[in-house]
Scaffold this motif. Structure first.
Motif, mmCIF file in Angstrom:
data_model
loop_
_atom_site.group_PDB
_atom_site.id
_atom_site.type_symbol
_atom_site.label_atom_id
_atom_site.label_comp_id
_atom_site.label_asym_id
_atom_site.label_seq_id
_atom_site.Cartn_x
_atom_site.Cartn_y
_atom_site.Cartn_z
ATOM 1 N N VAL A 113 -23.915 -30.134 -27.268
ATOM 2 C CA VAL A 113 -22.884 -31.082 -26.852
ATOM 3 C C VAL A 113 -22.244 -31.737 -28.074
ATOM 4 O O VAL A 113 -21.014 -31.875 -28.153
ATOM 5 C CB VAL A 113 -23.472 -32.142 -25.904
ATOM 6 N N ASP A 114 -23.051 -32.125 -29.048
ATOM 7 C CA ASP A 114 -22.512 -32.734 -30.272
ATOM 8 C C ASP A 114 -21.539 -31.789 -30.966
ATOM 9 O O ASP A 114 -20.453 -32.191 -31.405
ATOM 10 C CB ASP A 114 -23.649 -33.082 -31.234
ATOM 11 N N VAL A 116 -19.867 -29.078 -29.699
ATOM 12 C CA VAL A 116 -18.671 -28.802 -28.896
ATOM 13 C C VAL A 116 -17.748 -30.015 -28.859
ATOM 14 O O VAL A 116 -16.524 -29.891 -28.996
ATOM 15 C CB VAL A 116 -19.070 -28.368 -27.469
ATOM 16 N N ALA A 117 -18.322 -31.200 -28.687
ATOM 17 C CA ALA A 117 -17.511 -32.421 -28.621
ATOM 18 C C ALA A 117 -16.791 -32.671 -29.939
ATOM 19 O O ALA A 117 -15.619 -33.071 -29.957
ATOM 20 C CB ALA A 117 -18.392 -33.611 -28.263
ATOM 21 N N GLU A 119 -15.789 -30.423 -32.078
ATOM 22 C CA GLU A 119 -14.687 -29.468 -32.191
ATOM 23 C C GLU A 119 -13.518 -29.876 -31.299
ATOM 24 O O GLU A 119 -12.358 -29.812 -31.710
ATOM 25 C CB GLU A 119 -15.165 -28.070 -31.821
ATOM 26 N N LYS A 120 -13.823 -30.305 -30.075
ATOM 27 C CA LYS A 120 -12.753 -30.702 -29.152
ATOM 28 C C LYS A 120 -11.984 -31.896 -29.687
ATOM 29 O O LYS A 120 -10.764 -32.006 -29.521
ATOM 30 C CB LYS A 120 -13.324 -31.008 -27.777
ATOM 31 N N ALA A 131 -13.910 -35.671 -25.078
ATOM 32 C CA ALA A 131 -14.550 -34.520 -25.694
ATOM 33 C C ALA A 131 -16.010 -34.418 -25.257
ATOM 34 O O ALA A 131 -16.497 -33.335 -24.922
ATOM 35 C CB ALA A 131 -14.456 -34.617 -27.215
ATOM 36 N N ARG A 132 -16.700 -35.543 -25.231
ATOM 37 C CA ARG A 132 -18.117 -35.501 -24.864
ATOM 38 C C ARG A 132 -18.291 -35.180 -23.382
ATOM 39 O O ARG A 132 -19.178 -34.415 -22.996
ATOM 40 C CB ARG A 132 -18.797 -36.823 -25.211
ATOM 41 N N ASP A 134 -16.291 -33.380 -21.493
ATOM 42 C CA ASP A 134 -16.022 -31.950 -21.319
ATOM 43 C C ASP A 134 -17.194 -31.106 -21.816
ATOM 44 O O ASP A 134 -17.578 -30.114 -21.183
ATOM 45 C CB ASP A 134 -14.750 -31.559 -22.073
ATOM 46 N N ALA A 135 -17.750 -31.496 -22.951
ATOM 47 C CA ALA A 135 -18.871 -30.734 -23.515
ATOM 48 C C ALA A 135 -20.095 -30.808 -22.609
ATOM 49 O O ALA A 135 -20.787 -29.801 -22.399
ATOM 50 C CB ALA A 135 -19.204 -31.266 -24.909
ATOM 51 N N GLU A 136 -20.372 -31.967 -22.053
ATOM 52 C CA GLU A 136 -21.512 -32.111 -21.147
ATOM 53 C C GLU A 136 -21.318 -31.290 -19.882
ATOM 54 O O GLU A 136 -22.262 -30.681 -19.364
ATOM 55 C CB GLU A 136 -21.727 -33.583 -20.816
ATOM 56 N N MET A 138 -19.609 -28.510 -19.709
ATOM 57 C CA MET A 138 -19.817 -27.123 -20.111
ATOM 58 C C MET A 138 -21.307 -26.792 -20.175
ATOM 59 O O MET A 138 -21.744 -25.721 -19.736
ATOM 60 C CB MET A 138 -19.182 -26.868 -21.479
#
Length: 337
Positions: A113-114, A116-117, A119-120, A131-132, A134-136, A138
């Motif tokens: 999550v860290d 991906v977030a 990068e977003k 961002a966080r 969305d990552a969670e 995913m």
């Protein structure tokens, strides 16, 4: 994980003092040691080690008939017979020479999550909150419908739990990744997840080091990552000190993974944060390769790598690492020169 903002920089070369922890869970563990003319397999019982070279040529040989050996090892641990050494007088080597090393990538929820977030937010312009979230989302979907990511490591990268880590000449962003590793005790192919834990004989600690700036190949973008170069330098897989039988470890899904870099806690997470648990990892790996006794399977690294902190390994650094019930590693970093 505690913040280190505002703390003075660590003094390189000064060994940090780890919190005290038991040598290992249970009445005994296994390892490979050197205290004289040759290395030998040993049974560790607290601060003493019984030389098992009168029983087997190597630790790996024990796992080839694990169900028969386990009760015998209980007997040997309780007996005064045989040759016993003080652990403090021995050099602790890599505990086993595995047939193959299977390594799990991107297998801790918070860690992924860290990444991906970040990068977003940095590449796609999302707010940190968006961002966080969305990552969670995913990661939750990956847990429901995804599969593990597994690749091979080289046994030549192994080193002992107290050996020096030698930084390779190429690359600058040398990073740590502390992981729970397991040892296979039975041969199996296409293993159902519900049966997978019966194939686990023991657990140990592995630190799967990575040279981040050697991970991606700009000359071969369609191929992507270069795991061989980034992860398989000599000494880039400190493992051990011991192999602790699975019967003694308790729930492997509830162990604490802790790494200190120059005395500063960088990784401090429970194995509860795994995306794919051990049964799913074993089941997935065995769809491709036959697992055999003595194989190592690394289960992934939690959040807190050097890339997260913006800190990478330098000569003189000291890494202290431990996992509940499995003992402790200490490695000093030095230059290839």
């Amino acid at each position: 994980m505690p913040s280190v903002e505002g703390e003075p920089p660590p003094v390189r070369g000064e060994p940090p003092v780890p919190e005290p922890s038991p040598l290992h869970a249970g009445p005994f563990a296994l390892g490979t040691f050197h205290g004289g003319a040759a290395a030998f397999p040993g049974l560790v019982a607290g601060p003493r080690v019984r030389d098992l070279s009168d029983q087997a040529e190597s630790v790996r040989e024990l796992f080839e008939d694990w169900d028969a050996w386990l009760p015998r090892l209980h007997e040997l641990a309780a007996s005064a017979d045989g040759t016993w050494h003080d652990l403090a007088d021995l050099r602790v080597l890599t505990p086993i020479e595995p047939g193959q090393i299977l390594q799990s990538g991107a297998n801790y929820r918070k860690h992924v999550v860290d990444i991906v977030a970040s990068e977003k937010a940095s590449v796609h312009g999302a707010t940190p909150q968006e961002a966080r979230a969305d990552a969670e989302k995913m990661m939750d979907e990956r847990i429901r419908s995804g599969v593990p990511y597994i690749f091979l490591g080289s046994p030549r990268a192994l080193c002992g739990p107290y050996d020096d880590i030698v930084l390779p000449a190429l690359g600058e962003q040398h990073d740590w990744e502390l992981e729970l590793a397991l040892v296979i005790g039975r041969s199996g192919k296409d293993i159902p997840a519900e049966d997978a834990m019966s194939y686990v004989a023991a657990y140990t600690i592995s630190n799967d080091l990575t040279t981040r700036d050697r991970l991606y190949r700009p000359d071969l973008k369609a191929i992507g990552t270069d795991w061989f170069t980034a992860k398989n330098a000599d000494t880039f897989l400190p493992t051990g000190p011991f192999l602790v039988p699975a019967d003694f470890v308790g729930d492997p899904g509830d162990l604490r993974i802790t790494l200190r870099h120059n005395g500063v806690v960088r990784q401090d997470e429970s194995t509860k944060d795994m995306i794919f648990d051990i049964p799913r990892l074993i089941a997935y790996a065995s769809t491709t390769t036959t697992l055999r006794p003595g194989d190592l399977l690394l289960t992934g690294s939690p959040a807190g790598n050097g890339a997260h902190w913006g800190v990478f390994l330098q000569p003189g650094d000291v890494i202290d690492a431990e996992i509940t019930g499995l003992g402790h590693q200490r490695n000093t970093v030095r230059s290839h020169a």
